[in-house]
Design a protein around this motif. Structure first.
Motif, PDB file in Angstrom:
ATOM      1  N   VAL A  66       0.839  -1.205   0.000  1.00  0.00           N
ATOM      2  CA  VAL A  66       0.000   0.000   0.000  1.00  0.00           C
ATOM      3  C   VAL A  66       0.872   1.253   0.000  1.00  0.00           C
ATOM      4  CG1 VAL A  66      -1.732   1.287   1.306  1.00  0.00           C
ATOM      5  CG2 VAL A  66      -1.915  -1.188   1.113  1.00  0.00           C
ATOM      6  N   ALA A  92      -8.819  -5.497  -4.427  1.00  0.00           N
ATOM      7  CA  ALA A  92      -8.843  -4.339  -3.534  1.00  0.00           C
ATOM      8  C   ALA A  92      -8.693  -3.061  -4.341  1.00  0.00           C
ATOM      9  CB  ALA A  92      -7.730  -4.433  -2.491  1.00  0.00           C
ATOM     10  N   LEU A  94      -7.537   0.793  -4.118  1.00  0.00           N
ATOM     11  CA  LEU A  94      -6.684   1.645  -3.283  1.00  0.00           C
ATOM     12  C   LEU A  94      -7.175   3.090  -3.347  1.00  0.00           C
ATOM     13  CD1 LEU A  94      -3.194   0.221  -4.223  1.00  0.00           C
ATOM     14  CD2 LEU A  94      -4.504  -0.224  -2.186  1.00  0.00           C
ATOM     15  N   GLY A  97     -10.148   1.054  -0.106  1.00  0.00           N
ATOM     16  CA  GLY A  97     -11.038  -0.082  -0.296  1.00  0.00           C
ATOM     17  C   GLY A  97     -12.205   0.261  -1.207  1.00  0.00           C
ATOM     18  N   MET A  99     -12.669  -4.168  -0.361  1.00  0.00           N
ATOM     19  CA  MET A  99     -11.978  -5.397  -0.751  1.00  0.00           C
ATOM     20  C   MET A  99     -12.997  -6.501  -0.974  1.00  0.00           C
ATOM     21  SD  MET A  99      -8.869  -7.420   1.167  1.00  0.00           S
ATOM     22  CE  MET A  99      -7.636  -6.188   0.778  1.00  0.00           C
ATOM     23  N   MET A 282      -9.081  -1.782   3.624  1.00  0.00           N
ATOM     24  CA  MET A 282      -8.144  -2.799   3.138  1.00  0.00           C
ATOM     25  C   MET A 282      -8.188  -4.024   4.042  1.00  0.00           C
ATOM     26  SD  MET A 282      -6.932  -1.512   0.419  1.00  0.00           S
ATOM     27  CE  MET A 282      -5.584  -2.625   0.083  1.00  0.00           C
TER      28      MET A 282
END
Length: 501
Positions: A66, A92, A94, A97, A99, A282
Motif C-alpha cells: 500500500v 482491492a 486503493l 477499499g 476489498m 483494506m
C-alpha cells in the motif's frame, strides 16, 4: 514558438499513462507451483498497465504494498492465496477499499488452454495494448453484483467509442455472471477480423496462398466453387459474429463499411470465481456482504457498537500517551535548565578562585612563561641565542624542568667538574693549578669514575680529542680486560696501556 512534436507526444503519453488504472498481481502466504504460474498468467493478461516483475518476499506485509502503490499510481490489487482446501483471490481498490473476497472454484493455465487448440493465435504485439472488457449478466438486482461490476470496470482503462482505434483492440476479457449458481466465468480471448462474402478460393488468393488449379478448366471454377480446399480452412461464420466495420482494420480485405467476421480464439487463463464477502477498507473495516453468514439488524448494530467502543478506548490510550510524552519533555527541560545553572555556578566559582592571588607558584610560572616568550622573540628578531644573564627567569625555568626532584640536584652537586660539553673547565687560583698539574701527570690513564660520571670517553688529551674505545687493548685472558692499580687511598685510579693508534 512551436514545441517539439516528440516532446508533445511524450507529454500526452505521460498524461494518458497516469490517468489509466494500474494494478499489482501478487500472492500472500505459501502458494504452490500451479498458483504461482496462474499469477504470472494474470500479470500477462493485465498488461501493459501492471507490474510484470514484481518481487514478493516473505517479510513483506500488505502495508508495504500500500505504501509503495501511491507513488507508482497503482489503483488495484489482485491478491492470490492458498489454503489446504481452496484457492482464494482478493480484489482491492486503493487506497481506502473496498476489498472483494472470491473463492477460485476452478482454474486453467495458459499452457493447458493453448495445448488443447489445433491452431492458436497469440503473439507479442497483442500485449502492447490493454484488453477490451466484456461484462455479461451483471444487471441483476443486488448491491453486491453492482459493486462487483463497478470493480471489474475500474480495473481496465475506459474506452471512448468515438476516438478508439480498432487496430489497438487485439484481445478481450469476458466476465460472465450466472445468477442461479452465483458464479463468475473469467475468459481471455485473442481477437481476429476476417472479411466475409467471398468464396474460400478468393480468401486463399487474398492471403497470398495459391491453390492447386491443375484440375480446373477455367479460373471461374476456383472463384465460384472453391474446390480442392480442405474443410478445416473454411470456418463457419454467421450472424452472431458478422458486423460492419466503421474503420479500416489490419488484415487483407478488412475495409471500412464492409461486412467482416470477428473470430475469438481462447488464449487463457480460465477461472471460475464465487464471491464470498465484501469488506470496507483494506480488509479491516465493516463487512458489507457475506454469502454464507447472514445477520439480523440487531446483531449488526451490536457489532457496530462494540467497534465504536474499541475506537474510543484506542483514542483515549492515544491521548494518554501524548500527555505522558508531554510530561516527559517538560521534565527533561527542567533537568536541562538545572544542569545549565549548575554549570554556570561552577564556572563562576572557578573564575573567583582564579582571581585570588597565589604568591607562590603562579607568579613564578607566569613570569617564566613571559620570559620564554621574550627569549623566542629575541631569537626571531636578532637571529642569535641570547646571553644567559639576559633572561635569568628563563634559565630558572629550564633548570626546574630538567631537575624536578632533589635526587637529580644531588647528582649535579657530585659532578662539579663537568661543564656543558662534559669537559672539566680550568680554574684560576691555587686549587685550580694543582688540579691541572694532577691532570697532566695522569694523561695516560683514567681516574676512578665517580657517581654520575661515565668511565670512558670523558678525559681528553691536551689537543682536545677524546680517547676512543677502539684503541683499547688488554692483556690477560681472552675477552677479559686487565687493569693495574696505580695506588691506594681515597683517590684510586686504574691505568691502562695505550693501544697502538
Amino acid at each position: 514558438m512551436g514545441r517539439n512534436p516528440r516532446s508533445v507526444a511524450n507529454h500526452v503519453a505521460e498524461e494518458t499513462y497516469g490517468s489509466v488504472p494500474h494494478s499489482f498481481v501478487f500472492h500472500r502466504g505459501q502458494v504452490g507451483k500451479n498458483v504461482g504460474q496462474l499469477i504470472q498468467d494474470m500479470r500477462r493478461t493485465m498488461q501493459p498497465f501492471t507490474a510484470e516483475s514484481l518481487k514478493v518476499r516473505k517479510k513483506n506485509v500488505l502495508k508495504d504494498f500500500v505504501a509503495i502503490a501511491g507513488p507508482l499510481g497503482v489503483t488495484h490489487f489482485m491478491i492470490f492465496g492458498k489454503t489446504e482446501s481452496t484457492v482464494n483471490m482478493r480484489l482491492a481498490r486503493l487506497p481506502k477499499g473496498p476489498m472483494l473476497y472470491f473463492k477460485v472454484l476452478k482454474y486453467c493455465l495458459v499452457k493447458d488452454v493453448v495445448s488443447s487448440l489445433k491452431k492458436h493465435r497469440m503473439h507479442e504485439q497483442q500485449f502492447t495494448h490493454h484488453p477490451l472488457l466484456i461484462l455479461n449478466n451483471f444487471g441483476v438486482d443486488g448491491m453486491h453484483v453492482k459493486l462487483m461490476s463497478t470493480m471489474f470496470q475500474n480495473m481496465f482503462p475506459s474506452i471512448n467509442v468515438h476516438k478508439v482505434s480498432l487496430n489497438n483492440i487485439k484481445r478481450c476479457v469476458l466476465l460472465n455472471y450466472n445468477p442461479t449458481t452465483m458464479e463468475i466465468d473469467f475468459r481471455h480471448y485473442s481477437l481476429k477480423v476476417v472479411p466475409v462474402g467471398m468464396s474460400r478460393g478468393v480468401k486463399k488468393l487474398m492471403q497470398e496462398k495459391f491453390p492447386n488449379m491443375s484440375k480446373f478448366e477455367d479460373i471461374s471454377e476456383l472463384l465460384m466453387k472453391g474446390a480442392n480446399l480442405s474443410e478445416s480452412e473454411a470456418e463457419q461464420d454467421g450472424e452472431h459474429n458478422i458486423t460492419e466495420l466503421p474503420q479500416v482494420y489490419s488484415g487483407r480485405g478488412n475495409m471500412a463499411s464492409q461486412q467482416s467476421a470477428v473470430r475469438l480464439t481462447e488464449i487463457g487463463p480460465r477461472m471460475t470465481l464465487q464471491l464470498t464477502k465484501i469488506q470496507e477498507g483494506m480488509g479491516e473495516g465493516n463487512i458489507l456482504y457475506h454469502s454464507f453468514i447472514s445477520k439480523s439488524e440487531e446483531e449488526i448494530q451490536e457489532i457496530l457498537n462494540r467497534k465504536e467502543a474499541k475506537l474510543k478506548e484506542k483514542e483515549q490510550r492515544r491521548q494518554k500517551q501524548q500527555q505522558n510524552i508531554a510530561e516527559k519533555k517538560e521534565k527533561k527541560e527542567e533537568l536541562k535548565k538545572k544542569s545549565l545553572q549548575g554549570i554556570k555556578r561552577k564556572q563562576a566559582e572557578a573564575e573567583e578562585d582564579s582571581e585570588v592571588e597565589d604568591p607562590g607558584a603562579q607568579d613564578g610560572q607566569t613570569a617564566a612563561v613571559e620570559s620564554d616568550d621574550e627569549v623566542e622573540y629575541y631569537r626571531q628578531a636578532v637571529g642569535q641565542e641570547p646571553d644567559e644573564d639576559m633572561f635569568p627567569s628563563a634559565k630558572k625555568r629550564r633548570f626546574s624542568e630538567k631537575s624536578p626532584g632533589p635526587a637529580k640536584k644531588q647528582k649535579k652537586q657530585l659532578t662539579p667538574r663537568q661543564g656543558k660539553d662534559g669537559k672539566s673547565p680550568k680554574r684560576k687560583g691555587p686549587g685550580g693549578q694543582h688540579r691541572d698539574k694532577m691532570d697532566k701527570k695522569q694523561k695516560k690513564g683514567w681516574n676512578k669514575p665517580r657517581d654520575g660520571e661515565k668511565s670512558f670517553g670523558k678525559n681528553t688529551k691536551p689537543g682536545g680529542k677524546p680517547f676512543r674505545s677502539k684503541n683499547f687493548k688488554s692483556k690477560g685472558q681472552k675477552g677479559k680486560p686487565t687493569f693495574k692499580k696505580s695506588g691506594s687511598g681515597p683517590k684510586q685510579g686504574f691505568k691502562q696501556r695505550k693501544g697502538k693508534g
